[in-house]
Design an enzyme around this catalytic site. Sequence first.
Site, PDB file in Angstrom:
ATOM      1  N   ASP A 184    -134.832 -29.871  -1.928  1.00 37.39           N
ATOM      2  CA  ASP A 184    -133.831 -30.914  -2.120  1.00 37.39           C
ATOM      3  C   ASP A 184    -132.426 -30.323  -2.052  1.00 37.39           C
ATOM      4  O   ASP A 184    -132.165 -29.248  -2.597  1.00 37.39           O
ATOM      5  CB  ASP A 184    -134.062 -31.565  -3.492  1.00 37.39           C
ATOM      6  CG  ASP A 184    -133.146 -32.737  -3.767  1.00 37.39           C
ATOM      7  OD1 ASP A 184    -133.225 -33.722  -3.019  1.00 37.39           O
ATOM      8  OD2 ASP A 184    -132.364 -32.658  -4.732  1.00 37.39           O
ATOM      9  N   GLU A 240    -145.634 -13.545   1.385  1.00 39.86           N
ATOM     10  CA  GLU A 240    -146.529 -12.810   0.494  1.00 39.86           C
ATOM     11  C   GLU A 240    -147.673 -13.692   0.004  1.00 39.86           C
ATOM     12  O   GLU A 240    -148.778 -13.208  -0.245  1.00 39.86           O
ATOM     13  CB  GLU A 240    -145.746 -12.270  -0.703  1.00 39.86           C
ATOM     14  CG  GLU A 240    -144.762 -11.150  -0.358  1.00 39.86           C
ATOM     15  CD  GLU A 240    -143.830 -10.840  -1.514  1.00 39.86           C
ATOM     16  OE1 GLU A 240    -144.004 -11.448  -2.593  1.00 39.86           O
ATOM     17  OE2 GLU A 240    -142.919 -10.000  -1.332  1.00 39.86           O
TER      18      GLU A 240
END
Length: 528
Positions: free
Chosen positions: A204, A266
């Site tokens: 956002d 990751e």
Amino acid sequence: MAVLNDPSTHWWRHAVVYQVYVRSFADSDGDGIGDLPGITSRLPHIAELGADALWITPFYTSPQHDHGYDVADYCDVDPLFGSLGDADALIARAHELGLRVVVDLVPNHTSDEHEWFQAALAAGPGSPERARYIFRDSPDGPPNNWGSVFGGPAWTQVEDGQWYLHLFDSTQPDLDWRNPEVPAMFEDVLRFWLDRGVDGFRVDVAHGLFKEAGLRDQVLAEGAAASSGQVNTDHSMVSRELKDEPMWDQPEVHDVYRSWHRLLDEAGPDRMAVAEAWTQTPESMAAFVRPDELDQAFNFAWLLTDWSAEAFADVITSTLAAVAPVGASPTWVLSNHDVVRHVTRYGGGAQGLARGRAATLTMLALPGSSYLYQGEELGLEQVEVAPEDRQDPSYLRTGEAGRDGCRVPIPWGGTEPPYDFGPGSSQPWIPQPADWAPLTVAAQAADADSTLAFYRDALRVRREFAWSAGDEVEMLDLGAGVLAFRRGPLTVLLNCGAAAVELPEGELLMASGPVDGKLLADTAAWLR
């Protein structure tokens, strides 16, 4: 055979993502407000539609002043919407149905009820607690001339005399991203939800976070009022008429997204993030999706475009030109929870629906991802919400109609409100119109000519070419008023003019309306 970790094969590059506005999708407990178990119960609708993923608006602990975009705890579920166990169940069921799950992240600001802000108020000026937010001394009034997106000043004074910045509602204080505690906290939030199995994040106000360090006054055109943007009920939440924006799109924000890119990598090769970045140009939008930053950014230019073949063509060519140098895939969107529904923007009634279907079919043929907003598959229009039922904070601050009209709960079945939105017979949190019975999912599922049937057919046919047709688009000239392009074996036509046009040779795969050798006005078609 796909190459492991080949970015061209990531699921989101050509996905259809269905946006769920949590309060208005499905209610499981009869309180008139949508919730996570309600979403879980209706996931088959999204899967049967043909979407690849769903994006869920914020469901975190919140006082709900901005309906969840004022977050008090990023790592818990508001009891209004359920529990962490309900979130886990939703993610698991979505994955069973082959749907990815994207959740909203709100990093620009917190709720004023977040423990950090409460600690800041208690600690006082000059404290480490206040340094997490943007507090300033200013004895003669607000520290600068910035205005809130929701209307009024962007500064509120607290009892000890200091002012804090809030580019949105006064209950949404902006964080200071130059304080290392802030990025560290959000990395923990990302890991928390990744560990629970989410596939991505919608970021956002991704162009926010950093403000010019000096917090200088905004330079205004002669006679203009100070503003950080404005609610624009015709098109977008944030107007792009501003030219000087010391509060938006600062270069430091890109370092944040580089660190998030590493964190997502990751977690696994199929985790992603999409930016809500209201930027001035396609080029500045593309900066958010460089190879080491976010994966996608909403392309609001498509949403903002008027009904015009020339204007649509300009958006296509400029968007593809902007993302090509950074190797990103474009996104396309016509509606969301912050804008007037596109059927209404295109004139409403039969004409608005015809144009809405035609624009959707054209959008779905383009390379990249398409984002659909709940209810558009039913052809829903903007609802005129009575003043006493409006709840958008922008309405409460400005008196303008705001965004409630695109957030009216979905009609699922039955002949009168609440149309199986939830158990019970009372109206939901925003009342539904009395004439929606023909628009319910149940009614349209039984009609082969319905807008729901059209969406299902379009997404089914789209799967046949979405990945194989390539990313190259060749614009064609078939005369004034006609948008035409070729993508691989697919030829796409959109008639924005008033007169019917001859269809070129080819097999008709899909059309947004009746076709009999000619393409009528306000109609689109796919040919092979």
